[in-house]
Design a protein around this motif. Sequence first.
Motif, PDB file in Angstrom:
ATOM      1  N   ASP A 708      -7.506  -0.849  -2.564  1.00 61.09           N
ATOM      2  CA  ASP A 708      -8.872  -0.386  -2.361  1.00 61.09           C
ATOM      3  C   ASP A 708      -9.157  -0.442  -0.865  1.00 61.09           C
ATOM      4  O   ASP A 708      -9.412  -1.505  -0.301  1.00 61.09           O
ATOM      5  CB  ASP A 708      -9.850  -1.286  -3.125  1.00 61.09           C
ATOM      6  CG  ASP A 708     -11.308  -0.908  -2.891  1.00 61.09           C
ATOM      7  OD1 ASP A 708     -11.568   0.088  -2.186  1.00 61.09           O
ATOM      8  OD2 ASP A 708     -12.186  -1.621  -3.414  1.00 61.09           O
ATOM      9  N   ASN A 709      -9.095   0.728  -0.204  1.00 67.12           N
ATOM     10  CA  ASN A 709      -9.191   0.707   1.261  1.00 67.12           C
ATOM     11  C   ASN A 709     -10.612   0.464   1.770  1.00 67.12           C
ATOM     12  O   ASN A 709     -10.856   0.555   2.976  1.00 67.12           O
ATOM     13  CB  ASN A 709      -8.608   1.980   1.872  1.00 67.12           C
ATOM     14  CG  ASN A 709      -9.283   3.230   1.348  1.00 67.12           C
ATOM     15  OD1 ASN A 709     -10.346   3.169   0.738  1.00 67.12           O
ATOM     16  ND2 ASN A 709      -8.652   4.368   1.568  1.00 67.12           N
ATOM     17  N   ASN A 710     -11.529   0.158   0.883  1.00 65.38           N
ATOM     18  CA  ASN A 710     -12.860  -0.284   1.314  1.00 65.38           C
ATOM     19  C   ASN A 710     -12.931  -1.798   1.452  1.00 65.38           C
ATOM     20  O   ASN A 710     -13.921  -2.343   1.922  1.00 65.38           O
ATOM     21  CB  ASN A 710     -13.922   0.184   0.321  1.00 65.38           C
ATOM     22  CG  ASN A 710     -14.107   1.686   0.349  1.00 65.38           C
ATOM     23  OD1 ASN A 710     -14.185   2.276   1.422  1.00 65.38           O
ATOM     24  ND2 ASN A 710     -14.166   2.309  -0.822  1.00 65.38           N
ATOM     25  N   ARG A 711     -11.867  -2.451   1.028  1.00 66.12           N
ATOM     26  CA  ARG A 711     -11.878  -3.910   1.018  1.00 66.12           C
ATOM     27  C   ARG A 711     -11.197  -4.452   2.271  1.00 66.12           C
ATOM     28  O   ARG A 711     -10.163  -3.941   2.723  1.00 66.12           O
ATOM     29  CB  ARG A 711     -11.176  -4.430  -0.237  1.00 66.12           C
ATOM     30  CG  ARG A 711     -11.282  -5.933  -0.409  1.00 66.12           C
ATOM     31  CD  ARG A 711     -10.745  -6.368  -1.753  1.00 66.12           C
ATOM     32  NE  ARG A 711     -10.705  -7.820  -1.851  1.00 66.12           N
ATOM     33  CZ  ARG A 711     -10.214  -8.498  -2.877  1.00 66.12           C
ATOM     34  NH1 ARG A 711      -9.706  -7.819  -3.921  1.00 66.12           N
ATOM     35  NH2 ARG A 711     -10.205  -9.812  -2.885  1.00 66.12           N
ATOM     36  N   SER A 712     -11.758  -5.524   2.816  1.00 65.75           N
ATOM     37  CA  SER A 712     -11.246  -6.130   4.045  1.00 65.75           C
ATOM     38  C   SER A 712     -10.285  -7.270   3.727  1.00 65.75           C
ATOM     39  O   SER A 712     -10.426  -7.966   2.716  1.00 65.75           O
ATOM     40  CB  SER A 712     -12.404  -6.659   4.880  1.00 65.75           C
ATOM     41  OG  SER A 712     -11.933  -7.496   5.912  1.00 65.75           O
TER      42      SER A 712
END
Length: 809
Positions: A708-712
């Motif tokens: 999930d490339n929105n997650r850091s």
Amino acid sequence: MKKTAKYLFYLVIAGFLAACIGIYSLYIYVKDDLPSVEVLKDVEFQTPMKVYSADGKLISQFGEKRRIPLSYEEIPQDLINALLATEDSRFYQHNGVDFIGILRAAFTVLTTGQKKQGASTLTMQVARGFFLTRDKTYIRKIKEVFIALHIERELTKNEILTLYINKMELGNRAFGFGAAAKVYYGKSIEELDITQIAMLTGLLKAPTAYNPLRNKERAMFRRNTVLWRLKETNYITEEIYQTAIQQPLTAKFHGAQIEFDAPYIAEMVRQEMIDLYGDKAYTQGLQVYTSITADNQNAAIKAVRQNLHNYDERHGLRENTNFLWQEEEEVPTQQALIEKLQSYKDFGLLENVVVTQIDEENKHFIFLRKSGDLGIVKWENMEWAKPFIDDDKTGPAPTTVSEVVNLGQVVSIRATDSGWRLAQFPAASAAFIAINPTTGEIQALVGGYDFRQSEFNRVTQAVRQVGSNIKPFLYSAALEHGFTLASIINDAPINQWDRSQGTAWRPKNSPAIYDGPIRMKVALAKSKNVVSVRLLRAIGVNNVIDHLSQFGFERDQLKPNESLALGSASFTPLQLASAFTAFANKGITTQPYLISKILDSDDHILFETAPTLTCEPDCELANSQVDEDNRAVSEQNAFLIADAMKSTIWGGGSWANNTGWNGTGWRAQSLKRRDLGGKTGTTNEAKDTWFTGYGPNVIATSWVGFDDNNRSLGKESGATAALPAWITYMQTALANSPKNYTPIPENIITARIDQETGKLTHKTNYTADFEYFIKGTEPTQYIESAPKVDILTAEHAGEVVEVEQEEIF
């Protein structure tokens, strides 16, 4: 009497002629439907495709039918005897159709009303197996007879027997006795004893009904029947027979003997082979040899998995609600617990177990494994388990075992040098690829933690922002536009007002430390963001895009804005590693390849990759050639950037005189090699972290992030999240590789410069250092009034200044 005999004679002749006419009529009737048996001379059995490592270890096998074709010379005599005794005792006497056997079978049917004897010969079974269906019709039987007769005219008896032994279905997707020996016994056919051969022969009658894996009693009965026939036909003695029938069934299922696990590699090969050969790839017995070796691949798998677990532990233990019983419930029996544990799948280094006892006094817990064994996790191997709050925060460190685990809870453990360690499936993902930059061979590739959990190959399919991994390419462009590694750029904050948005763009360093005027080489090693932006402005964004496209990056992936300098472009790890090969390959990008050669079932080479090399005509590797079409930059440009990237690891200055500094990749100093270089990369909010680096004959890219490339990733960077996997891999990959410094190309000179100003100096103390320049781009001004030695030519008045390459880094 004579007249009667005469009439009988005429009747026999008439009957014979009628029979001949009838047979001929039948032949004419079915002639057009009869296949040509010429194909049997060049028959290709449906044999699965096998994928091997470069060192010949089986990685995977693809294909519905398992088959290991045997030549006649490889067939054991015991197997031939068993087939003749049970299937066709007159095989070497008849011409394909055993008319005596047919009459005997017909007589049995007429006298008993039951079909107790078969009339099909081995040749007829070959005809049916290759050309006909199993439909029980008269017309099929007639065709079978004619084809069998024709086969006997075209092939020898031994050729027919070989076809039979390789064709027949024997259950569990095993076709032919070679494959059946492997499937049921895990042995080659010549290793089987007479009892095992009899069991396999018994499967011919009905592979499902007499399968020893499903019906042991019926399989035993059929095996002993075959042994009895061997005794009755004098192939074995009474003593051997009596001993054999007392032997237990030893068959069990044996899958393909995979020698090491590389499923991401296997799937990539499968897809490429389907593109080349279509579905025939599964059936032609192709042998595919890859470029990877088991040692390198296992090292990459270990590096990725260990690194992900280390990241996971830094961010705490997530909530676990998997219980096999609750505290108020009765504890299930051990067998019941084991059965429940079977439903939990194990991945990677992890094993699911259930907590059965907690000892607070000795600070450990005891667990039960699926095998029924008990194990222990000591406090030192669970004290990492702070409660996970979010990607940036964890709770306080635990002080008791019960704060970490509970009775009846299903937890994951993994084996370590210090014993069993509490673990969990990593939430983050990773990718790793290593390439030989000279030949293009992919040396190792890992697309995720475990292919069985996720088949998504992040090396080839995950398109992610590259962050500061873009900077070596930007700095390469700067060299093409008048800059040198000694050029001074101002490392100071940038405030750019955007009138249309009414906001200011303020690119920041990470960490937000600004050094003021700084040499370009130092800025790359320290990954100074604002310096990259200033360079892009000086060069021009379109010129930068033109330059980057020379490395194989697609232009539509390079958006024409200043954020490009900070790595806003997105590439796959494979694309990035491929582009980096130019810096270790004299300026030429290498096309990575995985399949090194393809062999057919007879070991003939169908395809072989000819590596593209950058070397002289007397290059050691045969069939190699220099591919100038893939030149990205000059050899001199590539050399300078590769040299600059060594400072990412080793830094510079003098620590004794308080001028020392580290590059972002300083952790790789643990490898104790000065022939390594690389670049870290971290995107905004650490959503993607990278390290790409090189050593002798290797370029490797490590990526860590969430799917999930929105997650850091939290408070992480390429140096902390991605670099450790690179280091771990290199420990193995370079273990037997001597240090190898890149030769200095023509038109590269060295000059002693002042570290602060980048100007020439004749000082030899800590304020000075040697730097490389393309001839003609070196500084012309000295920090002092006049030099004492002409260091540009390294020669003055007969005095030679010798510079060891290692001293320059």
